[in-house]
Design an enzyme around this catalytic site. Structure first.
Site, PDB file in Angstrom:
ATOM      1  N   ASP A  76       0.889  -1.164   0.000  1.00 52.42           N
ATOM      2  CA  ASP A  76       0.000   0.000   0.000  1.00 52.42           C
ATOM      3  C   ASP A  76       0.925   1.212   0.000  1.00 52.42           C
ATOM      4  OD1 ASP A  76      -1.588   2.148   0.640  1.00 52.42           O
ATOM      5  OD2 ASP A  76      -2.732   1.092   2.192  1.00 52.42           O
TER       6      ASP A  76
ATOM      7  N   TYR B 239      -9.800  14.797  -5.313  1.00 45.31           N
ATOM      8  CA  TYR B 239      -8.957  14.232  -6.378  1.00 45.31           C
ATOM      9  C   TYR B 239      -8.115  15.332  -7.024  1.00 45.31           C
ATOM     10  CZ  TYR B 239      -7.758  11.550 -10.603  1.00 45.31           C
ATOM     11  OH  TYR B 239      -7.096  10.921 -11.631  1.00 45.31           O
TER      12      TYR B 239
HETATM   13  P1  NAD Z   1      -6.925   2.025 -12.150  1.00 43.46           P
HETATM   14  O1  NAD Z   1      -7.864   2.183 -11.018  1.00 43.46           O
HETATM   15  O2  NAD Z   1      -7.355   1.305 -13.352  1.00 43.46           O
HETATM   16  O3  NAD Z   1      -5.565   1.351 -11.627  1.00 43.46           O
HETATM   17  C1  NAD Z   1      -4.932   1.819 -10.462  1.00 43.46           C
HETATM   18  C2  NAD Z   1      -4.074   0.718  -9.867  1.00 43.46           C
HETATM   19  O4  NAD Z   1      -3.490   1.241  -8.659  1.00 43.46           O
HETATM   20  C3  NAD Z   1      -4.888  -0.519  -9.459  1.00 43.46           C
HETATM   21  O5  NAD Z   1      -4.239  -1.695  -9.895  1.00 43.46           O
HETATM   22  C4  NAD Z   1      -4.939  -0.439  -7.929  1.00 43.46           C
HETATM   23  O6  NAD Z   1      -5.016  -1.702  -7.291  1.00 43.46           O
HETATM   24  C5  NAD Z   1      -3.628   0.284  -7.629  1.00 43.46           C
HETATM   25  N1  NAD Z   1      -3.664   0.969  -6.325  1.00 43.46           N
HETATM   26  C6  NAD Z   1      -4.663   1.710  -5.816  1.00 43.46           C
HETATM   27  N2  NAD Z   1      -4.367   2.121  -4.581  1.00 43.46           N
HETATM   28  C7  NAD Z   1      -3.131   1.644  -4.315  1.00 43.46           C
HETATM   29  C8  NAD Z   1      -2.287   1.727  -3.173  1.00 43.46           C
HETATM   30  N3  NAD Z   1      -2.668   2.379  -2.058  1.00 43.46           N
HETATM   31  N4  NAD Z   1      -1.083   1.114  -3.220  1.00 43.46           N
HETATM   32  C9  NAD Z   1      -0.695   0.437  -4.324  1.00 43.46           C
HETATM   33  N5  NAD Z   1      -1.462   0.305  -5.416  1.00 43.46           N
HETATM   34  C10 NAD Z   1      -2.673   0.906  -5.413  1.00 43.46           C
HETATM   35  O7  NAD Z   1      -6.439   3.514 -12.506  1.00 43.46           O
HETATM   36  P2  NAD Z   1      -5.808   4.127 -13.874  1.00 43.46           P
HETATM   37  O8  NAD Z   1      -6.895   4.781 -14.621  1.00 43.46           O
HETATM   38  O9  NAD Z   1      -4.927   3.150 -14.528  1.00 43.46           O
HETATM   39  O10 NAD Z   1      -4.955   5.318 -13.228  1.00 43.46           O
HETATM   40  C11 NAD Z   1      -3.556   5.274 -13.027  1.00 43.46           C
HETATM   41  C12 NAD Z   1      -3.108   6.680 -12.630  1.00 43.46           C
HETATM   42  O11 NAD Z   1      -3.433   7.601 -13.677  1.00 43.46           O
HETATM   43  C13 NAD Z   1      -3.799   7.214 -11.370  1.00 43.46           C
HETATM   44  O12 NAD Z   1      -2.874   7.949 -10.596  1.00 43.46           O
HETATM   45  C14 NAD Z   1      -4.880   8.132 -11.915  1.00 43.46           C
HETATM   46  O13 NAD Z   1      -5.246   9.144 -11.000  1.00 43.46           O
HETATM   47  C15 NAD Z   1      -4.189   8.688 -13.136  1.00 43.46           C
HETATM   48  N6  NAD Z   1      -5.120   9.201 -14.149  1.00 43.46           N
HETATM   49  C16 NAD Z   1      -6.028   8.379 -14.744  1.00 43.46           C
HETATM   50  C17 NAD Z   1      -6.917   8.916 -15.685  1.00 43.46           C
HETATM   51  C18 NAD Z   1      -7.961   8.076 -16.383  1.00 43.46           C
HETATM   52  O14 NAD Z   1      -8.778   8.631 -17.145  1.00 43.46           O
HETATM   53  N7  NAD Z   1      -7.985   6.767 -16.220  1.00 43.46           N
HETATM   54  C19 NAD Z   1      -6.874  10.294 -15.994  1.00 43.46           C
HETATM   55  C20 NAD Z   1      -5.925  11.087 -15.352  1.00 43.46           C
HETATM   56  C21 NAD Z   1      -5.047  10.530 -14.437  1.00 43.46           C
END
Ligand code: NAD
Length: 257
Positions: free
Chosen positions: A60, A153
């Protein structure tokens, strides 16, 4: 010598794509995630195609000691560290007025403090090694403009941008770059949650909510996870060696500055 990268949140979504692209670029990768099942799945999948190029680690990122242990474990398994991608993040959708303290605290613990510990742990290792390093953080379009229902966020993502600028200024003397990627819309489980919860609060459907956001994109479609991974690959490559403290929008044309 093969370079070694840690990618947090690599069990799915954008992080998984980053890990796969780094391996395709001849990196050894540490697939780090809070979810051991998905982390193992991604690591196994990578190793099936490219043997011995991935290992998985369960942690985590909000726990500082766990992040430092991750770096120690990876260095002991792979011999060194070259790249740290602070990708893991969570979303919380609610109005400012209704936001629940436990949810706000958790979001800041993961997104902001988790990224802080990642930078701290990676930089400490890079300084010890003495030959530079690269840190890349997941910010967001939400780091340049706040959206309704995304107060916590957005605050966390603005903070990641500020943190990255401070880190870039402090760490340049060690040959360490610190940059961020700012995706707009990428269809991952995180985005599913955002659309569902936003639709619920706005009393619309997730499909209509998603359409209204996609209508804002000049290219008329979301980014693929591979397109985000391509940007990260550039940021960690020697071609980006003179770029630091930057946060790069990759949103298909949603915001212009
Ligand atoms: P997702 O939810 O698909 O994947 C996130 C991963 O992080 C998951 O595998 C989850 O288990 C892991 N995770 C969550 N909390 C955790 C913790 N405390 N410790 C370790 N692992 C943890 O998200 P995503 O869309 O792939 O996003 C990845 C990053 O990109 C994030 O930081 C998100 O804020 C950012 N982001 C995403 C988008 C979008 O549209 N998807 C847009 C802008 C920014």
């Amino acid at each position: 010598m093969q370079k070694v990268a840690i990618i947090t949140g690599a069990g799915r979504g954008i992080g998984k794509a980053i890990a796969e692209h780094l391996v395709a670029d001849n990196y050894l990768v540490a697939v780090a995630d809070i979810d051991g099942v998905t982390a193992k799945y991604v690591s196994d999948r990578i190793n099936a195609l490219t043997p011995d190029s991935a290992r998985y680690y369960v942690l985590d990122i909000s726990e500082r000691e766990a992040v430092f242990n991750l770096v120690d474990d990876v260095v002991s398994d792979f011999g060194r560290l070259d790249v740290f991608v602070n990708n893991a993040g969570i979303a919380y959708i609610d109005s400012i007025v209704d936001s629940q303290p436990d949810k706000v605290n958790r979001l800041l613990d993961v997104n902001l403090k988790g990224t802080f510990w990642g930078i701290q742990a990676a930089a400490s290792q890079f300084i010890k090694q003495g030959d530079g390093g690269t840190i890349v953080n997941a910010a967001s379009l939400a780091s340049v403009e706040g959206s309704a229902l995304q107060g916590a966020y957005s605050a966390s993502k603005f903070a990641i941008r500020g943190l990255g600028q401070s880190a870039a200024k402090e760490l340049a003397q060690y040959g360490i770059t610190v940059n961020a990627y700012d995706p707009g819309i990428v269809l991952t489980p995180l985005r599913d949650y955002i659309d569902q919860k936003t639709a619920q609060i706005k009393k619309t459907t997730p499909d209509l909510q998603r359409k209204s956001v996609i209508d804002e994109i000049a290219f008329g479609r979301p980014a693929s996870v591979d397109e985000i991974a391509d940007l990260v690959l550039f940021l960690v490559s020697p071609k980006a060696k003179y770029i630091t403290g930057q946060s790069i929008l990759i949103d298909g044309g949603m915001r212009f500055h």
